[in-house]
Design a protein around this motif. Sequence first.
Motif, PDB file in Angstrom:
ATOM      1  N   ASP A 144     -49.983  -5.352  17.406  1.00 48.64           N
ATOM      2  CA  ASP A 144     -49.740  -4.358  18.460  1.00 48.64           C
ATOM      3  C   ASP A 144     -48.532  -3.488  18.131  1.00 48.64           C
TER       4      ASP A 144
ATOM      5  N   ARG B 289     -47.698   1.091  17.355  1.00 47.85           N
ATOM      6  CA  ARG B 289     -46.815   1.923  18.179  1.00 47.85           C
ATOM      7  C   ARG B 289     -46.041   2.916  17.315  1.00 47.85           C
TER       8      ARG B 289
ATOM      9  N   LYS C 209     -40.854   4.944  20.308  1.00 51.52           N
ATOM     10  CA  LYS C 209     -41.552   4.532  21.536  1.00 51.52           C
ATOM     11  C   LYS C 209     -40.643   3.620  22.358  1.00 51.52           C
TER      12      LYS C 209
ATOM     13  N   MET D 132     -39.978   0.629  24.933  1.00 52.08           N
ATOM     14  CA  MET D 132     -40.706  -0.613  25.182  1.00 52.08           C
ATOM     15  C   MET D 132     -39.757  -1.659  25.729  1.00 52.08           C
TER      16      MET D 132
END
Length: 157
Positions: free
Chosen positions: A63, A67, A71, A73
């Motif tokens: 995952d 990204r 980004k 997060m």
Amino acid sequence: MASSRGGGSQQVIRTGDMEKMSLDQLKAVKEQADIEVNLLQDSLNNIRAATGRLENASAALHDLSLRPQGKKMLVPLTASLYVPGTLDDADKVLVDVGTGYFVEKTMAEGKDYCERKINLLKSNFDQLIEVASKKKTLADEAGLILQAKLKQSSPSS
């Protein structure tokens, strides 16, 4: 875990040998086999849990690789504490190699590490299943012989 594998240096007990044993010896064999089965079951549960954690880590790496850089997060600090962060470099990850040591690896190396550990744990799991099955069979046979000897030694009603 190596000590809980059991069977390496122990002698093999056969059904014919157990039939010649006294009641106390049979009880001791059954109790020891039951203890070993329980230890092996604990080891199997630990391997299952570790494999699950590694599979989750591998999925998280996948995952993360999808990204984009920059980004925003949430970064896990513990199992229940997350802090906001920004993805700086998705190709470099820290891999927990045990006892508080972390190694910086590339994304591909991190995924490879997880897969190798998962394969090792699955191999160990299969070996422990085989040993546990043999110990369970031994305990069951000792129990049956013990019951038969107890019936023979008890007076008829």
